[in-house]
Enzyme design. Structure first.
Site, short mmCIF file in Angstrom:
data_model
loop_
_atom_site.label_atom_id
_atom_site.label_comp_id
_atom_site.label_asym_id
_atom_site.label_seq_id
_atom_site.Cartn_x
_atom_site.Cartn_y
_atom_site.Cartn_z
N HIS A 38 99.37 -12.04 48.38
CA HIS A 38 100.19 -12.77 47.42
C HIS A 38 101.37 -11.96 46.91
CE1 HIS A 38 96.83 -15.71 47.05
NE2 HIS A 38 97.80 -16.54 46.69
N GLY A 44 100.17 -17.55 34.86
CA GLY A 44 101.19 -17.29 33.85
C GLY A 44 101.63 -15.86 33.73
N GLY A 45 100.84 -14.92 34.26
CA GLY A 45 101.21 -13.53 34.15
C GLY A 45 100.42 -12.80 33.07
N VAL A 52 100.53 -14.01 29.25
CA VAL A 52 99.72 -15.18 28.91
C VAL A 52 98.26 -14.79 28.73
CG1 VAL A 52 98.95 -17.45 29.68
CG2 VAL A 52 101.29 -16.73 30.12
N GLY A 53 97.72 -14.01 29.68
CA GLY A 53 96.35 -13.56 29.56
C GLY A 53 96.12 -12.71 28.31
#
Length: 537
Positions: free
Chosen positions: A427, A496-497, A500-501
């Site tokens: 990815h 979200g990256g 966000v987490g």
């Protein structure tokens, strides 16, 4: 993560309550997110330039999900028409040239790829195929893996990226080449490893087709097979992934039917079946008109649902700004998490649903479509049931060859870690992907440790004696609810990256551990019960 005891059904009233609570919590949290979206529509429009909506009158549309906007634009521009062209060419080839159908589809796939990617893009893909095939002649899985990883790493080299961008007039054309090359690499790995393993597996009931006879003629034949596999048009750009063994066995079976009975297919004027065979009982493709029309209708409904979500909730625009994430009310925050993962699910129902329908028309069974993420209650289940094709690919070419679960705990840990590591590398290996892969590995590890712990003889005996089967299931759902919380967190990292987490972790588990954590786990418990009931069907 289910321990080794039999799960039983719960009372109907109890399951009805779980279904109602699950469904109503989704709707209410989505409504709260919608309210927040409308309240901040002006500022969001100023930041991300919301597009004029068309599905809902008076609503704007959030265009900031790159993948959805990218594939939508390409679909209406060319991909949808090239896929329809594939279906037409496939039917004509089945009617007039049944024994050369694969060759015709291969030529069509190469021409379509050249039309969309250009001569340079097509040459790059052919170069990848040629290098992979030459290295595979050495019959060394290690060398094939090294070659494939080296080719894959070139996708992240800035110099190569700049060179390939210079081939095109738009960024979208470069990304189409990037996605095509990444998916093509998985197919090259599959073909190369099957070629390396064939000498050891020949003669078995499910052995792969013979690919190794000596001489230039064989090399040309192998390149033809690899090209046919990689350039099969419905699966070319975005998957889903089908291993070479599954692809070749089904194609070979269709060819045998064609040679045995002529296998000339023609439309059934009565509408009973879409295609019928003139001389054999089992046609290459026998799909009812009802199935085709219902498949098209399902894809249209999924597409409309995805569009409705980005008209109704601006979740992607909100998650890109930390200020909004900090401002979201608790219910809207939960709605954002659910909306992001549900949109990801519906998006891949559309992307995989279209091509899966075409693949079935060609007499090939595609991987199953993703399962709804709201009834996923474990990391293991998420990997097993969301992208089924990628899961089978990882199991066959990484997990099992490295030992898997049959060679001790340590080999299992290493096999699982390398499988997640490869997905991260494939990815792009960005920092948020590394955290996502690590969290998934830890999640799968903890689930397996807990399953072994609760299935151990002394503890299992105590549980069976002290708890009724229904209470055992409720206990499993409670543990699964905690697992689901971290599963959603890992998905938010992926979608979200890191920011966000981090904010979700802080607001739910640090600041909100006394006020938010308990109701969140309670609703996730309902989701888990619905998921367990779904698995028991």
């Amino acid at each position: 993560m289910t321990p080794k005891w039999e799960l039983v059904s719960l009372p109907r009233w109890e399951m009805t309550a779980y279904w109602i609570l699950s469904f109503s919590s989704h709707l209410y949290s989505f409504y709260q997110l919608h309210r927040f979206s409308k309240e901040h529509e002006v500022s969001l429009d100023r930041e991300v330039q919301l597009e004029r909506g068309f599905l809902i009158w008076g609503f704007k549309k959030d265009p900031t999900d790159f993948e959805w906007s990218f594939w939508n634009e390409w679909a209406w521009q060319s991909l949808l028409w090239s896929l329809i062209g594939h279906a037409v060419v496939s039917r004509l080839a089945a009617f007039f040239l049944p024994q050369f159908r694969l060759a015709v589809l291969t030529v069509y796939g190469i021409l379509s790829a050249g039309w969309l990617l250009g001569v340079r893009g097509l040459t790059l893909l052919m170069l990848h195929l040629s290098i992979s095939l030459v290295v595979a002649q050495l019959r060394s899985p290690i060398l094939s893996w090294f070659c494939s990883l080296l080719l894959l790493s070139t996708l992240n080299v800035t110099a190569f990226q700049d060179l390939q961008r210079g081939w095109y007039t738009s960024e979208d054309q470069y990304y189409l080449l990037l996605f095509s090359t990444a998916v093509c690499t998985l197919r090259c790995i599959s073909f190369s490893l099957e070629l390396c393993w064939c000498p050891r597996k020949a003669g078995g009931p499910n052995h792969c087709p013979p690919l190794e006879v000596q001489g230039l003629k064989t090399l040309i034949f192998q390149f033809y097979k690899l090209t046919a596999y990689c350039f099969y048009h419905p699966l070319f750009y975005n998957g889903p992934i089908l291993t070479y063994r599954d692809f070749s066995e089904q194609v070979e079976e269709n060819e045998i039917h064609s040679k045995a009975g002529g296998s000339v297919l023609y439309p059934d004027v009565l509408g009973i079946s879409f295609f019928m065979s003139l001389q054999i009982d089992r046609p290459v493709c026998k799909v009812s008109v009802v199935y085709v029309l219902s498949g098209i209708l399902r894809v249209c409904v999924w597409w409309c649902l995805a569009e409705f979500m980005i008209h109704f909730m601006y979740m992607h625009a909100i998650q890109s700004n930390e200020t909004y994430l900090e401002m979201l009310p608790p219910w809207a925050l939960g709605g954002l998490a659910l909306a992001l993962v549900q949109f990801f699910y519906v998006k891949y129902l559309v992307l995989f649903g279209v091509v899966s329908l075409l693949v079935r028309l060609d007499g090939i069974e595609p991987p199953k479509l993703p399962r709804c993420v709201s009834i996923m209650y474990s990391f293991t289940g998420m990997w097993r049931h969301f992208d089924v094709g990628l899961y089978k690919w990882l199991i066959r070419y990484i997990y099992v060859p490295l030992g898997g679960s049959r060679h001790g705990v340590f080999r299992k840990l290493v096999s699982t870690a390398l499988a997640f590591g490869f997905v991260c590398f494939w990815h792009g290996c960005h920092d948020y992907l590394q955290y996502w892969a690590l969290l998934n590995w830890i999640g799968v590890l903890v689930e397996n440790v807990l399953a072994l712990f609760f299935s151990s003889r002394p503890l299992h005996h105590i549980i069976v004696r002290c708890l009724s089967p229904r209470m055992q299931r409720r206990g499993l759902a409670l543990i699964s609810a905690l697992s689901t919380a971290f599963l959603i967190l890992s998905n938010l990292l992926f979608l979200g990256g890191i920011h966000v987490g981090r904010i979700f972790w802080k607001r739910l588990f640090v600041q909100g551990w006394s006020s938010l954590a308990v109701p969140v786990v309670a609703f996730l418990y309902c989701f888990a019960q619905v998921g367990i009931e779904w698995d028991m069907r």
